[in-house]
Design a protein around this motif. Structure first.
Motif, PDB file in Angstrom:
ATOM      1  N   THR A   3     -13.748  51.628  22.979  1.00  0.00           N
ATOM      2  CA  THR A   3     -14.893  52.216  22.289  1.00  0.00           C
ATOM      3  C   THR A   3     -16.081  52.324  23.235  1.00  0.00           C
ATOM      4  OG1 THR A   3     -14.119  51.253  20.219  1.00  0.00           O
ATOM      5  CG2 THR A   3     -16.389  52.033  20.283  1.00  0.00           C
ATOM      6  N   SER A  29     -12.628  54.425  13.580  1.00  0.00           N
ATOM      7  CA  SER A  29     -13.986  54.942  13.398  1.00  0.00           C
ATOM      8  C   SER A  29     -14.406  54.863  11.941  1.00  0.00           C
ATOM      9  CB  SER A  29     -14.055  56.388  13.892  1.00  0.00           C
ATOM     10  OG  SER A  29     -15.319  56.956  13.656  1.00  0.00           O
ATOM     11  N   SER A  31     -13.243  52.790   9.620  1.00  0.00           N
ATOM     12  CA  SER A  31     -13.421  51.386   9.240  1.00  0.00           C
ATOM     13  C   SER A  31     -14.725  50.828   9.792  1.00  0.00           C
ATOM     14  CB  SER A  31     -12.242  50.547   9.758  1.00  0.00           C
ATOM     15  OG  SER A  31     -11.040  50.937   9.156  1.00  0.00           O
ATOM     16  N   LEU A  32     -15.036  51.167  11.049  1.00  0.00           N
ATOM     17  CA  LEU A  32     -16.251  50.626  11.662  1.00  0.00           C
ATOM     18  C   LEU A  32     -17.503  51.202  11.007  1.00  0.00           C
ATOM     19  CD1 LEU A  32     -17.566  48.849  13.737  1.00  0.00           C
ATOM     20  CD2 LEU A  32     -17.151  50.608  15.485  1.00  0.00           C
ATOM     21  N   LYS A  73     -21.570  46.548  17.610  1.00  0.00           N
ATOM     22  CA  LYS A  73     -20.504  46.013  18.456  1.00  0.00           C
ATOM     23  C   LYS A  73     -19.869  44.771  17.838  1.00  0.00           C
ATOM     24  CE  LYS A  73     -21.979  47.608  23.047  1.00  0.00           C
ATOM     25  NZ  LYS A  73     -22.438  47.173  24.394  1.00  0.00           N
ATOM     26  N   GLU A  76     -16.821  45.477  15.604  1.00  0.00           N
ATOM     27  CA  GLU A  76     -15.687  46.262  16.090  1.00  0.00           C
ATOM     28  C   GLU A  76     -14.349  45.545  15.931  1.00  0.00           C
ATOM     29  OE1 GLU A  76     -13.941  48.479  20.056  1.00  0.00           O
ATOM     30  OE2 GLU A  76     -16.029  47.822  20.064  1.00  0.00           O
ATOM     31  N   ALA A  79     -13.003  45.997  12.579  1.00  0.00           N
ATOM     32  CA  ALA A  79     -12.551  47.378  12.359  1.00  0.00           C
ATOM     33  C   ALA A  79     -11.209  47.640  13.027  1.00  0.00           C
ATOM     34  CB  ALA A  79     -13.594  48.350  12.889  1.00  0.00           C
ATOM     35  N   GLN A  80     -11.016  47.077  14.219  1.00  0.00           N
ATOM     36  CA  GLN A  80      -9.751  47.267  14.935  1.00  0.00           C
ATOM     37  C   GLN A  80      -8.589  46.671  14.147  1.00  0.00           C
ATOM     38  OE1 GLN A  80      -9.096  48.805  17.851  1.00  0.00           O
ATOM     39  NE2 GLN A  80     -11.067  49.067  18.862  1.00  0.00           N
TER      40      GLN A  80
END
Length: 291
Positions: A3, A29, A31-32, A73, A76, A79-80
């Motif tokens: 990212t 993207s 989810s984040l 950040k 992230e 989200a991943q």
């Protein structure tokens, strides 16, 4: 997949999950950006999603740019790891391929095209290795498409074909953009299909036109009274070829307020899709047949 974070002046943070579109990048993207919204970070004014990226607009008098970037950040990893599954809908969109209106327009702008000797569909079929325009049209409508973002022009969807990457259709944009494109043109540029929500300039190849409006700022069209924009990211589209008589019939029903888009509620699971793309797509389209 790494990212990339960058600033857009003092009021924006741009988050790019990948520099090319993929469903994996789209889901990360999505989810984040959802986590950023749910975090209710003080100062956030707007979150704008794109194909595999999003932008956050914020008030620098409430939170500094560096602090905003660090907050994003920090989300992230979650989200991943998020489940790549989406409750969504599949929609049948009628398309009049090789219609007279886009054909007249594309012929007016042949000097801006890679191949002035034929039509956009002639060119698209040839560079994708199809023996005929009919074969190319079949490839365009035979599998479903995923709406990865909506925007650039109000209500315009970008659609990504749900097939193996090596089977995706690819067609470059015009060498120079046109100054005119008919409203509701079904276009193509790069690996994306689209529907031009309004008449205007454009550079995508033109394959046909749909009689189904997708944007109505006056909200007079029956199925757009709740919200002026029809599509949202995560929608799935199945193109349905129609002829001139069916185009005219649908246009009339839109005008008299009796047209209802054909829609089915479905779940999109990225792992299940990757495990059996053709089988998963068949189930999606079966849901639409049963609607």
């Amino acid at each position: 997949m790494k990212t990339r974070y960058s600033f857009g002046g003092d009021e924006h943070v741009y988050v790019e999950v990948d520099d090319e579109m993929s469903l994996d990048a789209f889901f990360i993207s999505l989810s984040l950006s959802k986590l950023v919204r749910e975090a209710e970070i003080p100062g956030v004014r707007e979150i704008c999603p794109a194909n595999a990226s999003f932008e956050v607009r914020f008030d620098p008098d409430v939170i500094s740019p560096d602090a905003m970037m660090e907050r994003i950040k920090g989300l992230e990893a979650e989200a991943q790891a998020a489940e790549k599954r989406l409750d969504t809908r599949i929609i049948e969109i009628p398309v009049y391929y090789e219609d007279p209106w886009t054909h007249e327009t594309l012929m007016r702008f042949r000097e801006r095209h890679q191949d002035p000797s034929g039509s956009d569909l002639d060119y698209a079929a040839r560079i994708n290795g199809y023996d005929s325009v009919a074969d190319f049209i079949e490839a365009h409508h035979s599998q479903p498409w995923f709406v990865s973002m909506v925007g650039f022009v109000s209500g315009l969807p970008f659609l990504y074909q749900l097939v193996d990457r090596d089977k995706q259709l690819e067609v470059p944009k015009y060498l120079r953009p046109r100054t005119d494109t008919p409203k509701l043109t079904v276009g193509y540029g790069g690996c994306f299909s689209c529907i031009y929500s309004v008449r205007g300039a454009g550079g995508y190849q033109m394959f046909g036109i749909t009689p189904m409006p997708i944007f109505d700022p006056e909200q007079k069209i029956t199925y757009l009274r709740d919200f002026m924009v029809f599509f949202k990211p995560g929608d799935i589209v199945k193109w349905k070829p129609i002829d001139r008589a069916e185009y005219d019939r649908i246009t009339k029903t839109v005008e008299d307020g009796t047209y209802t888009p054909k829609i089915a509620e479905v779940a999109f699971d990225l792992d299940a899709f990757n495990a059996d793309m053709s089988g998963f797509n068949a189930k999606l389209m079966e849901a639409l047949d049963d609607a």
